[in-house]
Design a protein around this motif. Sequence first.
Motif, PDB file in Angstrom:
ATOM      1  N   ARG F 106       0.823  -1.224   0.000  1.00  0.00           N
ATOM      2  CA  ARG F 106       0.000   0.000   0.000  1.00  0.00           C
ATOM      3  C   ARG F 106       0.853   1.269   0.000  1.00  0.00           C
ATOM      4  O   ARG F 106       0.378   2.336  -0.394  1.00  0.00           O
ATOM      5  CB  ARG F 106      -0.935  -0.004   1.224  1.00  0.00           C
ATOM      6  CG  ARG F 106      -2.080  -0.953   1.133  1.00  0.00           C
ATOM      7  CD  ARG F 106      -3.152  -0.466   0.177  1.00  0.00           C
ATOM      8  NE  ARG F 106      -3.857   0.661   0.764  1.00  0.00           N
ATOM      9  CZ  ARG F 106      -3.876   1.881   0.260  1.00  0.00           C
ATOM     10  NH1 ARG F 106      -3.246   2.140  -0.861  1.00  0.00           N
ATOM     11  NH2 ARG F 106      -4.537   2.838   0.843  1.00  0.00           N
ATOM     12  N   HIS F 134      -7.867  -3.833   3.555  1.00  0.00           N
ATOM     13  CA  HIS F 134      -7.368  -3.469   2.230  1.00  0.00           C
ATOM     14  C   HIS F 134      -8.332  -3.833   1.101  1.00  0.00           C
ATOM     15  O   HIS F 134      -7.937  -3.819  -0.075  1.00  0.00           O
ATOM     16  CB  HIS F 134      -6.015  -4.139   1.974  1.00  0.00           C
ATOM     17  CG  HIS F 134      -4.968  -3.784   2.974  1.00  0.00           C
ATOM     18  ND1 HIS F 134      -4.573  -2.482   3.196  1.00  0.00           N
ATOM     19  CD2 HIS F 134      -4.239  -4.544   3.831  1.00  0.00           C
ATOM     20  CE1 HIS F 134      -3.634  -2.467   4.149  1.00  0.00           C
ATOM     21  NE2 HIS F 134      -3.427  -3.693   4.558  1.00  0.00           N
ATOM     22  N   HIS F 137      -8.415  -1.897  -1.994  1.00  0.00           N
ATOM     23  CA  HIS F 137      -7.161  -1.714  -2.724  1.00  0.00           C
ATOM     24  C   HIS F 137      -6.595  -3.021  -3.261  1.00  0.00           C
ATOM     25  O   HIS F 137      -5.467  -3.056  -3.723  1.00  0.00           O
ATOM     26  CB  HIS F 137      -6.137  -1.008  -1.830  1.00  0.00           C
ATOM     27  CG  HIS F 137      -6.604   0.333  -1.392  1.00  0.00           C
ATOM     28  ND1 HIS F 137      -6.478   1.445  -2.183  1.00  0.00           N
ATOM     29  CD2 HIS F 137      -7.268   0.756  -0.288  1.00  0.00           C
ATOM     30  CE1 HIS F 137      -7.018   2.493  -1.577  1.00  0.00           C
ATOM     31  NE2 HIS F 137      -7.505   2.099  -0.425  1.00  0.00           N
ATOM     32  N   CYS F 138      -7.377  -4.075  -3.184  1.00  0.00           N
ATOM     33  CA  CYS F 138      -6.936  -5.364  -3.709  1.00  0.00           C
ATOM     34  C   CYS F 138      -7.571  -5.599  -5.065  1.00  0.00           C
ATOM     35  O   CYS F 138      -8.799  -5.715  -5.187  1.00  0.00           O
ATOM     36  CB  CYS F 138      -7.327  -6.474  -2.725  1.00  0.00           C
ATOM     37  SG  CYS F 138      -6.907  -8.110  -3.353  1.00  0.00           S
TER      38      CYS F 138
END
Lengths: 250, 250, 250, 250, 250, 250
Positions: F106, F134, F137-138
């Motif tokens: 990240r 996350h 953001h994956c």
Amino acid sequence: MNWHIANPNTGQAMSDLLVTTLTHRFPALDIEVTTSPCGPASLEGHADEALAVPGLLTRIIEAEHHHPGCRGHVIACFGDPGIAAAREVARRPVIGMAEAAMASARLIGERFSIITTLARTVPLARRLVREYGHAQHCGGIHASGINVLDLDSDSAFQRVLEDSEQLLSADQSDVLILGCAGMAPWAPGLQERLGRPVVDGVSAGLQLLVHLDQLDLSPAKQHDRALPIDKPVIGPHSHLYARLHEDTRS
Amino acid sequence: MNWHIANPNTGQAMSDLLVTTLTHRFPALDIEVTTSPCGPASLEGHADEALAVPGLLTRIIEAEHHHPGCRGHVIACFGDPGIAAAREVARRPVIGMAEAAMASARLIGERFSIITTLARTVPLARRLVREYGHAQHCGGIHASGINVLDLDSDSAFQRVLEDSEQLLSADQSDVLILGCAGMAPWAPGLQERLGRPVVDGVSAGLQLLVHLDQLDLSPAKQHDRALPIDKPVIGPHSHLYARLHEDTRS
Amino acid sequence: MNWHIANPNTGQAMSDLLVTTLTHRFPALDIEVTTSPCGPASLEGHADEALAVPGLLTRIIEAEHHHPGCRGHVIACFGDPGIAAAREVARRPVIGMAEAAMASARLIGERFSIITTLARTVPLARRLVREYGHAQHCGGIHASGINVLDLDSDSAFQRVLEDSEQLLSADQSDVLILGCAGMAPWAPGLQERLGRPVVDGVSAGLQLLVHLDQLDLSPAKQHDRALPIDKPVIGPHSHLYARLHEDTRS
Amino acid sequence: MNWHIANPNTGQAMSDLLVTTLTHRFPALDIEVTTSPCGPASLEGHADEALAVPGLLTRIIEAEHHHPGCRGHVIACFGDPGIAAAREVARRPVIGMAEAAMASARLIGERFSIITTLARTVPLARRLVREYGHAQHCGGIHASGINVLDLDSDSAFQRVLEDSEQLLSADQSDVLILGCAGMAPWAPGLQERLGRPVVDGVSAGLQLLVHLDQLDLSPAKQHDRALPIDKPVIGPHSHLYARLHEDTRS
Amino acid sequence: MNWHIANPNTGQAMSDLLVTTLTHRFPALDIEVTTSPCGPASLEGHADEALAVPGLLTRIIEAEHHHPGCRGHVIACFGDPGIAAAREVARRPVIGMAEAAMASARLIGERFSIITTLARTVPLARRLVREYGHAQHCGGIHASGINVLDLDSDSAFQRVLEDSEQLLSADQSDVLILGCAGMAPWAPGLQERLGRPVVDGVSAGLQLLVHLDQLDLSPAKQHDRALPIDKPVIGPHSHLYARLHEDTRS
Amino acid sequence: MNWHIANPNTGQAMSDLLVTTLTHRFPALDIEVTTSPCGPASLEGHADEALAVPGLLTRIIEAEHHHPGCRGHVIACFGDPGIAAAREVARRPVIGMAEAAMASARLIGERFSIITTLARTVPLARRLVREYGHAQHCGGIHASGINVLDLDSDSAFQRVLEDSEQLLSADQSDVLILGCAGMAPWAPGLQERLGRPVVDGVSAGLQLLVHLDQLDLSPAKQHDRALPIDKPVIGPHSHLYARLHEDTRS
């Protein structure tokens, strides 16, 4: 200079404080703290941050331009102003102090609480907590009511100490995050008095840069982190992209 | 001037386009489109936005200073650059075109899709969708691959039309959002050809200002929307806060 | 009739109140307030809402059938009862007063709080806040403990005023949303006394219809917003779909 | 009657199908399937559901009024129409077939997929998945394209079987949920052919009622589940609350 | 044995308590309660749970090996220790008592609160609430401060009763969940005194097994629920997989 | 030993691989890699992990007991097995390799993708991504289809390289995370070939320990991270807590 601590405000006192704190804490590291060439003397709101960012970008580009050994940058303001923009212009990693503090806190506790300066910064911190994915692990965000420029006093320390004891307990939190770069010197003292981990994001950001460097991890330079497109820029920062792309060509 | 459309880039062509489009579309409204005095010619990334915001804030403060009749401001760039900062310095409502487009789209359909310019703007739009609370209702965000400055052509329109037909179907979306101020003139034509609602956020933002005005709703000026604290500012925008607080005192 | 305010309960007094309030507030708009032909006298729970919806759908279909100039519909009850069903049967936009209030509040403040009538309506409002994507921006939902039918008194106003001052402060909220159509007349007075924006969702819904009209945005009529399939319906509302599809064919 | 299966549409064929299926599957249970006295012949959208709910509430109130031994109610339609309203008027538990199917699927697999009838029901199912908290565990929602009233054929079964094989694999899902009461008879056959668990929500809802009964768990009757306030109701359902409160008084 | 209640700790007293409670409550069911062959005497933290799980897996494998009639397993500890691992080794359904309690509570109320033993178990419960998708419906999680091994006393019951009355009201919750298997005997008494539904997860888990059995639903045995790969295992549990795969071969 | 890398499986080959990789990569660090004394030879599922954790806890307790200089522990398996339990028994920081990889990724990119071994590990990784915050953001989690024990081959490297190129592009991801400790040696080679950052979580975890150490941050030892209560433990690990508390007393 290997490690660039970018103080995005124009207050030289804050930069001096950071130099003293960081060089004492990490004597082996070749650190340089820069002060923004333009913008407000302290950052306590969105407009303050917005006016500070062009100067911050300038310092980041200069650092990479003049110091080929520069290994990365910390944005030394808890709002992480301009972090996405800084990541576009930098070739080396950029880390925000709030981001660093929260990521570090999560490694040593299940829940953290944040203590900031003025009440008006609380919504900014709330937004960062969400953006960085820690909403489930943030026990609370609290304003001490102390102005950034008034942090440098014993009574301020004492007040934050007392507030912190209460709020950690009420929030059922394990870790305290200091929500202002000006609180950086307090971390060891507070940690000792509170008997709980206390995270200063500037130090955390610096060490996360070292971390990435040790891992040989350079930032992705694509999508919304690719270098800005070279285009006409009018006004005081008209030179910025040109210098950036000049570096690329050379 | 009642309604201030702030073009945050320095491209006069974009401002002219917006004047033409908006005055034709809303002839009864006393609109003024300003162009940022400094910054990039077009905004296609975080750094572009960051360099544009001080100029944008200047235009917003000037609009309220020189035009007591100013009823509000639209930020005419899909990234809604500087929206939080603008809300601090403005006394009247500020609306971002992305915010306006998404809020409007939700009133007329269950799911929307966004078409933007370059791929590098997709992550910016993704972040806004999350921040504004529409993640559950966004079918997809797609780049047309067209540069902002190349939007003004028939082939660009044709390409976006074809892309949109496909993506709305694949995303199972009801509404198309145009992800760039430069696409504003296309909304009626696209809507007619696609047979689906197409939202231009600049028009939407302007009408939401009218909406707030009709409701006699002025922005909250507290917490992170209070006026910036009057403090020393160094550099090209050193005058900004002074002027702002001068207005307050008078 | 251009603008249809659908009071989904059968209480004529509420409709009269809305007529008075809205025509005084928006004299230039050709508004009609209808009262549901069947259902409960006031809506304070799920079953109340469920019994009210068929009458609401009837009024919406009639409005479009008899008034070709009808530009859209507001559901004038804070639970937004039957909003999805209304969007299927209507060709013009339908907006719920809760939806309108929350969308408007978000434009002028970072956080809002809601004050409703009885405690039993709090979970309904909680669900709407989630569904509309505002959970991160809702400071709190509070019951005043006042029955809908008892709202029309000075003491009720006074009580809500005092409660609101406290709850806005405790919730760190910027904006107050009135959680009942019967509170609509109070908005200006409360706003003045509280010194904070106060949103009446009926007015907000009406102005959002104007907003969509100015943008020439009609609802998507596909997926779960397509007209209901013409099929046999038994009982008091057996005529509803027939009339609807008759309109389509003509 | 111990267990009340409320078919909220007015199609007697669906009720007959459910009687046959359930009495064969659970011969030891004293089940009664009721058909709504008013509303559409099948439910394939929000308006269909809205028109069906008053009849559904009537049947639920009657079941408790006339059958003191009634232990609970299943709403036998995958949209769980009127579930919140039904929970207000019922003293015994009410379970929706979608709710029951999803809760059961989660016990036997990490991810489930749903197959529904027409495409217009997909957004309804999407909303339920979110509302019930299973968004992270839903692999996908798919329309078979088959009208409710056409489900009763071999070719329909065959088509759903083939679709299901593909979609379970593409969604990486463990469990198939049948998204329509009319598919209830297919569960065993599909399960055998697919070699994966297949959940019929009507059966699941019925067994969850038994489950609650065995646990001696009665619904909370407070907040938004308290009995509706006794108030004047106009029109075809004017008797409903009176009967309800009559039961309470007696 | 049809129904296997796996007490994952090594405290025989807890197993005895569960035998007494469950056989009295469900006399028609052929229940067996097993005690873990190794691990801590009670489970009040992550390490306790981790040490308990291998013994739990052993008991589950044995139950299916020795009792072909075994229909399923309940993990009788509120942390649901080892539930994912148990689901890999079991061919029959495995249900955790926390999972069962929350799923059941949601059927009879909009919001639930949990009362646990020591404060250190609160973060464990918080995590389960998130994982199972009930975060929006959990009013609060509270520690009674009572050690598992001290639950068996009148004063403990009295204290939990008093705490529960307060916390349900403060949380605006409809249902109380007992956050420890050792509280199982209290459910009826607490329910009667509180006048609100009280859920014991062991009973709920047992009845959900019956529920799945009635529906002929067996667990998916694929993805992360497939049998463990047969591979060398060193140490006290080296025989576990061998036995498991032996069963498969035979 | 300053830095303890705990290989939670019993495969000595994996430990040897990690020794070679890490000592070559970080020659200045005093690293020790331990192998679990009991449990499976490789970890590819929940049960594998569950059987491995007691051995892992043993190694962690031993490391702190025998090596007063031990500064912290990395769990060298991508599922982060037993991380919460390890954090209870350890006085020094414990970091999971998945946690470390994601936190590091990240910092250098907006989106990451993960490549794992067998398909059955994908749901485990999915759960960790959610738990660590996350999910937004994956970009994707993908199985290479390669068994842990078969990773050590050129063809395996080649296959992962080819898969990774495709999946990064399809996922619009910036960073690749290697989802298995056995892939640790590949990071530099893959990074060079892909031209994108590639994160090995074992190295990342090790460097995050150094990071915490430099910051003088020790874990919170309260709530669910407090030392386990000293209580009777039966079986092969009966000595564990005793030793732990003996250390405390001395």
